[in-house]
Design a protein around this motif. Structure first.
Motif, PDB file in Angstrom:
ATOM      1  N   CYS A  12       0.828  -1.211   0.000  1.00  0.00           N
ATOM      2  CA  CYS A  12       0.000   0.000   0.000  1.00  0.00           C
ATOM      3  C   CYS A  12       0.863   1.262   0.000  1.00  0.00           C
ATOM      4  O   CYS A  12       0.624   2.190  -0.769  1.00  0.00           O
ATOM      5  N   SER A  13       1.873   1.298   0.867  1.00  0.00           N
ATOM      6  CA  SER A  13       2.724   2.483   0.951  1.00  0.00           C
ATOM      7  C   SER A  13       3.535   2.678  -0.328  1.00  0.00           C
ATOM      8  O   SER A  13       3.719   3.807  -0.793  1.00  0.00           O
ATOM      9  N   SER A  14       4.004   1.581  -0.905  1.00  0.00           N
ATOM     10  CA  SER A  14       4.735   1.672  -2.174  1.00  0.00           C
ATOM     11  C   SER A  14       3.844   2.243  -3.273  1.00  0.00           C
ATOM     12  O   SER A  14       4.270   3.100  -4.066  1.00  0.00           O
ATOM     13  N   GLY A  15       2.570   1.810  -3.323  1.00  0.00           N
ATOM     14  CA  GLY A  15       1.642   2.347  -4.316  1.00  0.00           C
ATOM     15  C   GLY A  15       1.349   3.816  -4.103  1.00  0.00           C
ATOM     16  O   GLY A  15       1.214   4.587  -5.070  1.00  0.00           O
ATOM     17  N   MET A  16       1.267   4.247  -2.839  1.00  0.00           N
ATOM     18  CA  MET A  16       1.007   5.668  -2.561  1.00  0.00           C
ATOM     19  C   MET A  16       2.190   6.535  -2.981  1.00  0.00           C
ATOM     20  O   MET A  16       2.013   7.641  -3.497  1.00  0.00           O
ATOM     21  N   PHE A  17       3.399   6.043  -2.782  1.00  0.00           N
ATOM     22  CA  PHE A  17       4.566   6.802  -3.253  1.00  0.00           C
ATOM     23  C   PHE A  17       4.601   6.862  -4.778  1.00  0.00           C
ATOM     24  O   PHE A  17       5.045   7.872  -5.350  1.00  0.00           O
ATOM     25  N   CYS A  18       4.142   5.814  -5.439  1.00  0.00           N
ATOM     26  CA  CYS A  18       4.042   5.847  -6.908  1.00  0.00           C
ATOM     27  C   CYS A  18       3.072   6.925  -7.361  1.00  0.00           C
ATOM     28  O   CYS A  18       3.351   7.677  -8.309  1.00  0.00           O
ATOM     29  N   MET A  19       1.921   7.026  -6.701  1.00  0.00           N
ATOM     30  CA  MET A  19       0.937   8.043  -7.078  1.00  0.00           C
ATOM     31  C   MET A  19       1.458   9.448  -6.793  1.00  0.00           C
ATOM     32  O   MET A  19       1.222  10.381  -7.577  1.00  0.00           O
ATOM     33  N   ALA A  20       2.160   9.620  -5.666  1.00  0.00           N
ATOM     34  CA  ALA A  20       2.757  10.925  -5.379  1.00  0.00           C
ATOM     35  C   ALA A  20       3.777  11.300  -6.451  1.00  0.00           C
ATOM     36  O   ALA A  20       3.880  12.469  -6.845  1.00  0.00           O
ATOM     37  N   ASN A  21       4.504  10.300  -6.958  1.00  0.00           N
ATOM     38  CA  ASN A  21       5.482  10.578  -8.016  1.00  0.00           C
ATOM     39  C   ASN A  21       4.800  10.919  -9.336  1.00  0.00           C
ATOM     40  O   ASN A  21       5.311  11.741 -10.113  1.00  0.00           O
ATOM     41  N   LEU A  22       3.645  10.303  -9.626  1.00  0.00           N
ATOM     42  CA  LEU A  22       2.904  10.651 -10.841  1.00  0.00           C
ATOM     43  C   LEU A  22       2.501  12.125 -10.831  1.00  0.00           C
ATOM     44  O   LEU A  22       2.597  12.826 -11.842  1.00  0.00           O
ATOM     45  N   VAL A  23       2.068  12.601  -9.666  1.00  0.00           N
ATOM     46  CA  VAL A  23       1.701  14.017  -9.530  1.00  0.00           C
ATOM     47  C   VAL A  23       2.937  14.896  -9.670  1.00  0.00           C
ATOM     48  O   VAL A  23       2.912  15.941 -10.328  1.00  0.00           O
ATOM     49  N   TYR A  24       4.037  14.482  -9.067  1.00  0.00           N
ATOM     50  CA  TYR A  24       5.275  15.277  -9.123  1.00  0.00           C
ATOM     51  C   TYR A  24       5.800  15.395 -10.554  1.00  0.00           C
ATOM     52  O   TYR A  24       6.290  16.461 -10.956  1.00  0.00           O
ATOM     53  N   GLU A  25       5.703  14.307 -11.322  1.00  0.00           N
ATOM     54  CA  GLU A  25       6.197  14.344 -12.702  1.00  0.00           C
ATOM     55  C   GLU A  25       5.399  15.317 -13.569  1.00  0.00           C
ATOM     56  O   GLU A  25       5.945  15.902 -14.505  1.00  0.00           O
ATOM     57  N   ARG A  26       4.091  15.518 -13.272  1.00  0.00           N
ATOM     58  CA  ARG A  26       3.258  16.413 -14.078  1.00  0.00           C
ATOM     59  C   ARG A  26       3.346  17.862 -13.617  1.00  0.00           C
ATOM     60  O   ARG A  26       3.411  18.777 -14.426  1.00  0.00           O
TER      61      ARG A  26
END
Length: 434
Positions: free
Chosen positions: A301-315
């Protein structure tokens, strides 16, 4: 040995591997791991290596998270990056499968080196140098007492295997030296300051392996060393239980004052690991089972949340809550996934996190009856900061005037592969543990 040779072969052939070939080879490795025979307590024993039920889930989680790290880091994929990832995977496999204390300590320390290189080489801001120093000296300072205990065991008993019967002891100093390194790595409240700094400065792959695997080394080490001196742990566990139960509440309040999405997810990891520690310290079957399931569920779960935070950061090139408001206008298609991950982070069914928290709460009440008062606050605050994370980022006014679904298929696949095992493990849990 078969798994270690497989990973070593990948390291030697790193120059001719593409990212999709690596992901496929890791999927094959997951299938190999799932074919292990676990009908006895220790199985697949060869030389100083062995796998039991505790090791098996964490080894499977290691290979799974590392394959997702490769999938999330296609933009920075190169031979040096792949080499670091594979060396990390190999060291984590050795940590979770060795039967010897010194080898556990050796790979425990060695795993820090590729992670430091990963943060230093592919981190974001210049402050990553400070975060590396924090992480390095916290781990180095805390693990030295463990080395002294290992030397003491070898000089006095002539063996370093976990199944050896060591003498009876009631020394608090011995107890503290044995578990201090694992409390820092977990991390327990008051020894957690290195974690948010390392998470914020690490690339997405570094955050995934930190949240998904490195925090689990602390819980795994505690479980292994707890069975050496059971009465010693039973006598002094109340000290760390008290730190954890207060730390879980205080860290939940700290989450509300964070302005950085990754920093908030990192502090929520500290809160969950404090709860995991309380389950281990209760020293009963249900507490151990709940902590083990929480390590698996939180890793995904935490790994997936960091992935989503990175998706926002990349945009948007920012992780600030104040800039990332109103994402429902910018990324409407990601809204459901973000909401589901936030719900699973606070322990909603049908996730494995829900079952693990329920079991840990029962073991906490069994260990200390009045802890049910604190459990009410812990559950309520966990729900509050998870809803706060979703509401503050997805609602409000976005700073642009258009709506656009900005997520590609590869990124949806990455999040889906994080999400499905959390639900699937909940559905098949009775086959393994009950």
């Amino acid at each position: 040995m078969m798994i270690s040779v497989y990973i070593m072969f990948m390291i030697l052939s790193v120059l001719c591997l593409k990212w999709y070939i690596c992901v496929f080879m890791f999927m094959v490795l997951i299938i190999i791991c799932m074919m292990m025979n676990l009908n006895i307590f220790y199985s697949n024993i060869s030389y100083w290596f062995g796998v039991d039920y505790i090791s098996f889930g964490l080894i499977l989680l290691s290979v799974f998270i590392v394959s997702l790290m490769l999938l999330s880091s296609i933009q920075i994929f190169c031979s040096s990056f792949l080499s670091l990832i594979l060396i990390l995977c190999l060291s984590l496999y050795f940590i979770f499968s060795v039967l010897n204390m010194f080898l556990l300590y050796l790979f425990f320390e060695f795993s820090l080196v590729p992670l430091i290189i990963l943060i230093l080489g592919w981190g974001y801001q210049p402050e990553r140098l400070i975060s590396i120093l924090y992480m390095f000296f916290y781990t180095l300072f805390a693990s030295l007492p463990l080395l002294l205990v290992i030397i003491y065991f070898y000089l006095n008993f002539g063996s370093l295997f976990f199944d050896y019967q060591f003498n009876y002891s009631l020394s608090f100093l011995m107890h503290f030296f044995m578990i201090f390194a694992f409390l820092v790595k977990l991390p327990m409240f008051m020894f957690h300051f290195w974690l948010p700094k390392a998470h914020v400065q690490a690339p997405v792959s570094g955050s995934m392996i930190l949240a998904g695997l490195f925090l689990k080394i602390g819980g795994y080490g505690l479980i292994r060393f707890m069975f050496i001196y059971e009465y010693l742990f039973f006598s002094y566990n109340y000290v760390w239980f008290s730190f954890s139960i207060w730390g879980c509440i205080i860290v939940s309040f700290i989450c509300f004052i964070q302005g950085d999405i990754k920093c908030m997810i990192a502090y929520s990891s500290v809160g969950h690991m404090c709860m995991c520690l309380m389950g281990i310290l209760s020293m009963n079957y249900w507490g151990l089972l709940g902590s083990y399931l929480m390590m698996i569920g939180h890793g995904l779960c935490s790994s997936g949340m960091f992935c989503m935070a990175n998706l926002v950061y990349e945009r948007l090139l920012s992780r600030s809550f104040f800039i990332n408001k109103g994402l429902i206008s910018f990324m409407p298609s990601l809204g459901l996934t973000w909401f589901v991950f936030c719900c699973f982070n606070m322990g909603c069914p049908p996730s494995i996190n829900f079952l693990s928290e329920l079991i840990i709460m029962g073991s906490m009440i069994n260990y200390f009856y009045w802890s049910f008062i604190y459990i009410v606050f812990i559950s309520f605050l966990s729900a509050c900061f998870s809803i706060y994370l979703f509401s503050y980022s997805y609602h409000g006014l976005f700073n642009n005037c258009y709506s656009y679904s900005f997520i590609n298929i590869k990124e949806y696949l990455l999040l889906l592969v994080h999400l499905l095992p959390i639900i699937y493990t909940m559905l098949i849990i009775d086959l393994f543990f009950f």
